[in-house]
Design a protein around this motif. Structure first.
Motif, PDB file in Angstrom:
ATOM      1  N   ALA A  83      -0.208  10.185  -1.666  1.00 28.82           N
ATOM      2  CA  ALA A  83       1.118  10.513  -1.125  1.00 28.82           C
ATOM      3  C   ALA A  83       1.637   9.455  -0.159  1.00 28.82           C
ATOM      4  O   ALA A  83       2.827   9.455   0.185  1.00 28.82           O
ATOM      5  CB  ALA A  83       1.067  11.868  -0.419  1.00 28.82           C
ATOM      6  N   GLN A  84       0.774   8.542   0.272  1.00 35.35           N
ATOM      7  CA  GLN A  84       1.128   7.667   1.382  1.00 35.35           C
ATOM      8  C   GLN A  84       2.234   6.662   1.044  1.00 35.35           C
ATOM      9  O   GLN A  84       3.127   6.417   1.855  1.00 35.35           O
ATOM     10  CB  GLN A  84      -0.124   6.950   1.893  1.00 35.35           C
ATOM     11  N   PHE A  85       2.186   6.086  -0.145  1.00 35.21           N
ATOM     12  CA  PHE A  85       3.177   5.067  -0.495  1.00 35.21           C
ATOM     13  C   PHE A  85       4.579   5.671  -0.568  1.00 35.21           C
ATOM     14  O   PHE A  85       5.530   5.139   0.020  1.00 35.21           O
ATOM     15  CB  PHE A  85       2.796   4.416  -1.830  1.00 35.21           C
ATOM     16  N   GLY A  86       4.707   6.783  -1.278  1.00 29.82           N
ATOM     17  CA  GLY A  86       6.009   7.440  -1.381  1.00 29.82           C
ATOM     18  C   GLY A  86       6.533   7.884  -0.023  1.00 29.82           C
ATOM     19  O   GLY A  86       7.734   7.800   0.252  1.00 29.82           O
ATOM     20  N   ALA A  87       5.626   8.336   0.836  1.00 26.95           N
ATOM     21  CA  ALA A  87       6.032   8.764   2.180  1.00 26.95           C
ATOM     22  C   ALA A  87       6.569   7.592   2.990  1.00 26.95           C
ATOM     23  O   ALA A  87       7.549   7.734   3.736  1.00 26.95           O
ATOM     24  CB  ALA A  87       4.848   9.415   2.897  1.00 26.95           C
ATOM     25  N   MET A  88       5.952   6.413   2.855  1.00 26.24           N
ATOM     26  CA  MET A  88       6.467   5.222   3.554  1.00 26.24           C
ATOM     27  C   MET A  88       7.859   4.860   3.045  1.00 26.24           C
ATOM     28  O   MET A  88       8.755   4.520   3.826  1.00 26.24           O
ATOM     29  CB  MET A  88       5.514   4.043   3.380  1.00 26.24           C
ATOM     30  N   ARG A  89       8.056   4.911   1.736  1.00 25.12           N
ATOM     31  CA  ARG A  89       9.357   4.546   1.166  1.00 25.12           C
ATOM     32  C   ARG A  89      10.475   5.431   1.714  1.00 25.12           C
ATOM     33  O   ARG A  89      11.595   4.970   1.929  1.00 25.12           O
ATOM     34  CB  ARG A  89       9.319   4.660  -0.360  1.00 25.12           C
ATOM     35  N   LYS A  90      10.140   6.699   1.964  1.00 28.85           N
ATOM     36  CA  LYS A  90      11.139   7.653   2.470  1.00 28.85           C
ATOM     37  C   LYS A  90      11.242   7.633   3.994  1.00 28.85           C
ATOM     38  O   LYS A  90      12.099   8.313   4.563  1.00 28.85           O
ATOM     39  CB  LYS A  90      10.772   9.064   2.015  1.00 28.85           C
ATOM     40  N   GLY A  91      10.354   6.902   4.655  1.00 27.82           N
ATOM     41  CA  GLY A  91      10.350   6.905   6.109  1.00 27.82           C
ATOM     42  C   GLY A  91       9.606   8.064   6.715  1.00 27.82           C
ATOM     43  O   GLY A  91       9.682   8.304   7.918  1.00 27.82           O
ATOM     44  N   ALA A  92       8.834   8.798   5.891  1.00 25.60           N
ATOM     45  CA  ALA A  92       8.072   9.947   6.393  1.00 25.60           C
ATOM     46  C   ALA A  92       6.685   9.560   6.880  1.00 25.60           C
ATOM     47  O   ALA A  92       5.973  10.377   7.462  1.00 25.60           O
ATOM     48  CB  ALA A  92       7.957  11.008   5.303  1.00 25.60           C
ATOM     49  N   LEU A  93       6.263   8.336   6.611  1.00 22.53           N
ATOM     50  CA  LEU A  93       5.025   7.768   7.143  1.00 22.53           C
ATOM     51  C   LEU A  93       5.347   6.356   7.601  1.00 22.53           C
ATOM     52  O   LEU A  93       6.068   5.626   6.925  1.00 22.53           O
ATOM     53  CB  LEU A  93       3.930   7.733   6.067  1.00 22.53           C
ATOM     54  N   ASP A  94       4.800   5.983   8.763  1.00 32.63           N
ATOM     55  CA  ASP A  94       5.125   4.677   9.332  1.00 32.63           C
ATOM     56  C   ASP A  94       4.421   3.535   8.618  1.00 32.63           C
ATOM     57  O   ASP A  94       5.055   2.584   8.166  1.00 32.63           O
ATOM     58  CB  ASP A  94       4.746   4.649  10.827  1.00 32.63           C
ATOM     59  N   MET A  95       3.078   3.629   8.529  1.00 27.57           N
ATOM     60  CA  MET A  95       2.294   2.512   8.007  1.00 27.57           C
ATOM     61  C   MET A  95       1.072   3.006   7.241  1.00 27.57           C
ATOM     62  O   MET A  95       0.590   4.118   7.458  1.00 27.57           O
ATOM     63  CB  MET A  95       1.808   1.592   9.145  1.00 27.57           C
ATOM     64  N   SER A  96       0.547   2.134   6.373  1.00 29.65           N
ATOM     65  CA  SER A  96      -0.717   2.430   5.694  1.00 29.65           C
ATOM     66  C   SER A  96      -1.376   1.132   5.262  1.00 29.65           C
ATOM     67  O   SER A  96      -0.694   0.162   4.927  1.00 29.65           O
ATOM     68  CB  SER A  96      -0.467   3.298   4.455  1.00 29.65           C
ATOM     69  N   LEU A  97      -2.702   1.113   5.295  1.00 25.67           N
ATOM     70  CA  LEU A  97      -3.450   0.087   4.582  1.00 25.67           C
ATOM     71  C   LEU A  97      -3.710   0.703   3.213  1.00 25.67           C
ATOM     72  O   LEU A  97      -4.462   1.672   3.109  1.00 25.67           O
ATOM     73  CB  LEU A  97      -4.749  -0.266   5.302  1.00 25.67           C
ATOM     74  N   TYR A  98      -3.054   0.160   2.187  1.00 28.64           N
ATOM     75  CA  TYR A  98      -2.934   0.892   0.928  1.00 28.64           C
ATOM     76  C   TYR A  98      -3.210   0.000  -0.277  1.00 28.64           C
ATOM     77  O   TYR A  98      -2.630  -1.085  -0.396  1.00 28.64           O
ATOM     78  CB  TYR A  98      -1.511   1.458   0.824  1.00 28.64           C
ATOM     79  N   PRO A  99      -4.085   0.443  -1.191  1.00 26.32           N
ATOM     80  CA  PRO A  99      -4.366  -0.344  -2.389  1.00 26.32           C
ATOM     81  C   PRO A  99      -3.116  -0.481  -3.262  1.00 26.32           C
ATOM     82  O   PRO A  99      -2.507   0.525  -3.647  1.00 26.32           O
ATOM     83  CB  PRO A  99      -5.445   0.475  -3.104  1.00 26.32           C
ATOM     84  N   ALA A 100      -2.743  -1.710  -3.591  1.00 24.76           N
ATOM     85  CA  ALA A 100      -1.505  -1.963  -4.325  1.00 24.76           C
ATOM     86  C   ALA A 100      -1.366  -1.145  -5.613  1.00 24.76           C
ATOM     87  O   ALA A 100      -0.307  -0.561  -5.856  1.00 24.76           O
ATOM     88  CB  ALA A 100      -1.381  -3.462  -4.621  1.00 24.76           C
ATOM     89  N   PRO A 101      -2.404  -1.072  -6.464  1.00 26.19           N
ATOM     90  CA  PRO A 101      -2.196  -0.386  -7.742  1.00 26.19           C
ATOM     91  C   PRO A 101      -2.006   1.118  -7.629  1.00 26.19           C
ATOM     92  O   PRO A 101      -1.486   1.740  -8.556  1.00 26.19           O
ATOM     93  CB  PRO A 101      -3.466  -0.719  -8.534  1.00 26.19           C
ATOM     94  N   TYR A 102      -2.378   1.712  -6.495  1.00 27.22           N
ATOM     95  CA  TYR A 102      -2.141   3.136  -6.318  1.00 27.22           C
ATOM     96  C   TYR A 102      -0.639   3.439  -6.315  1.00 27.22           C
ATOM     97  O   TYR A 102      -0.224   4.567  -6.546  1.00 27.22           O
ATOM     98  CB  TYR A 102      -2.741   3.633  -4.997  1.00 27.22           C
ATOM     99  N   ALA A 103       0.160   2.410  -6.029  1.00 27.72           N
ATOM    100  CA  ALA A 103       1.612   2.574  -5.973  1.00 27.72           C
ATOM    101  C   ALA A 103       2.279   2.311  -7.322  1.00 27.72           C
ATOM    102  O   ALA A 103       3.496   2.434  -7.446  1.00 27.72           O
ATOM    103  CB  ALA A 103       2.197   1.625  -4.926  1.00 27.72           C
ATOM    104  N   GLY A 104       1.495   1.950  -8.334  1.00 22.10           N
ATOM    105  CA  GLY A 104       2.057   1.546  -9.615  1.00 22.10           C
ATOM    106  C   GLY A 104       2.854   2.608 -10.335  1.00 22.10           C
ATOM    107  O   GLY A 104       3.736   2.286 -11.136  1.00 22.10           O
ATOM    108  N   GLY A 105       2.562   3.885 -10.070  1.00 25.86           N
ATOM    109  CA  GLY A 105       3.323   4.942 -10.709  1.00 25.86           C
ATOM    110  C   GLY A 105       4.770   4.977 -10.235  1.00 25.86           C
ATOM    111  O   GLY A 105       5.673   5.345 -10.993  1.00 25.86           O
TER     112      GLY A 105
END
Length: 340
Positions: A83-105
């Protein structure tokens, strides 16, 4: 319906920095919440990705003289991993150290951050940031609401419950966790069945027999204790078809709402910590071999010829599929191939 106190607390926990500024005092610290999926430790001990986040928090606080208070939430304790990548895009999460391919969807272009056999060395990986491919990826992410703060790449290896997975011929009949859609495509072509799970669910999958082999970063192989379940390790130290971009990212909505001096502090700190991240990744490539060998696992390396076999499969399957997704993907792949 009147919200309960529990609902209020839950909403406040994940509320982005923009909603927490308040109007009462410009001098009050702004809280930035930095989430990740990896085991928590201290600034001096533990998974280097968690340590990097804690160092980031400390240094940003120092640079801004306390105006920014970065709080680190390890182990997906703030919100679920996917959920972290989508939350950042919407401004609902500030930051994450996040694996790039998890955002591929959500953003297909991000799967280039774990494209099998495309990046095969740290030198090549590190060169991406300032090369045309890195600039293009940064531009694409900014348009999607994400700021790339700190670039970190990790080599990966394979932990197997029973027989080693070294070359393509070994994959036949195995149930493999690859870490990205493209990695799965390569494995399927080699004869494996695949499953898609975050790396923090790998231990349970191997323990139950749902998975025969897990391909992930050396650091995750260590942090998630996969040596306890493995009889074989294929190391990524010498050659690897598995290199993943695992950056610190920030919500552009939140970033754009900060004063320029605070934005500068965030970006400067992110850049300064990249050498720490790369040193940590390389150290774990050696450490994982020692750990698995001590636990009694057979440790194998991939040679150049075997890497070439994997690349041939990847080029005909994953690369071709990725390039056909959209114009951005085709351009990113072309630019990436120019980085030797």
């Amino acid at each position: 319906m009147t919200p309960t106190r529990r609902h209020f607390v839950a909403a406040t926990l994940a509320a982005p920095a923009l909603l927490r500024f308040g109007l009462s005092g410009a001098q009050a610290a702004t809280t930035i919440k930095l989430s990740h999926q990896f085991p928590g430790g201290t600034i001096d001990e533990g998974d280097f990705r968690d340590r990097m986040c804690r160092m980031f928090a400390k240094q940003v606080g120092e640079k801004t003289k306390g105006a920014l208070d970065v709080q680190v939430y390890p182990g997906s304790s703030l919100m679920k991993t996917n959920a972290q990548f989508g939350a950042m895009r919407k401004g609902a999460l500030d930051m994450s150290l996040y694996p790039a391919p998890y955002a591929g969807g959500e953003v297909p272009e991000m799967n280039i951050g774990l494209m099998p056999a495309l990046v095969t060395s740290y030198e090549q990986a590190i060169a991406w940031k300032n090369a045309p491919v890195g600039r293009k990826l940064t531009e694409i992410l900014a348009a999607k609401g994400i700021v790339l703060v700190s670039w970190v790449w990790q080599a990966g290896g394979v932990a197997s419950r029973e027989r080693p997975l070294v070359g393509p011929a070994d994959a036949k009949g195995m149930k493999v966790r690859g870490g990205s859609r493209e990695m799965d495509m390569m494995m399927k072509e080699a004869g494996a069945a695949t499953l898609s799970i975050p790396s923090n669910e790998s231990y349970a999958a191997m323990q139950t027999g749902a998975c025969d082999a897990v391909i992930t970063s050396s650091t995750s192989l260590i942090s998630f204790r996969l040596e306890e379940l493995s009889k074989a390790l294929t190391s990524g130290r010498q050659h690897s078809y598995w290199f993943m971009l695992e950056p610190i990212m920030m919500s552009k909505l939140v970033f754009d709402g900060l004063p320029k001096d605070q934005q500068d502090a965030i970006m400067a700190t992110g850049g300064e910590l990249e050498s720490f991240g790369q040193a940590g990744a390389k150290a774990d490539d050696t450490r994982v071999e020692e750990l698995f060998a001590k636990a009694g696992a057979k440790v194998d390396q991939i040679d150049e010829a075997t890497l070439g076999k994997w690349r041939d499969i990847a080029r005909a399957t994953a690369w071709k599929d990725y390039a056909g997704k959209n114009a951005n993907c085709a351009e990113l792949l072309k630019l990436a191939e120019q980085v030797a």
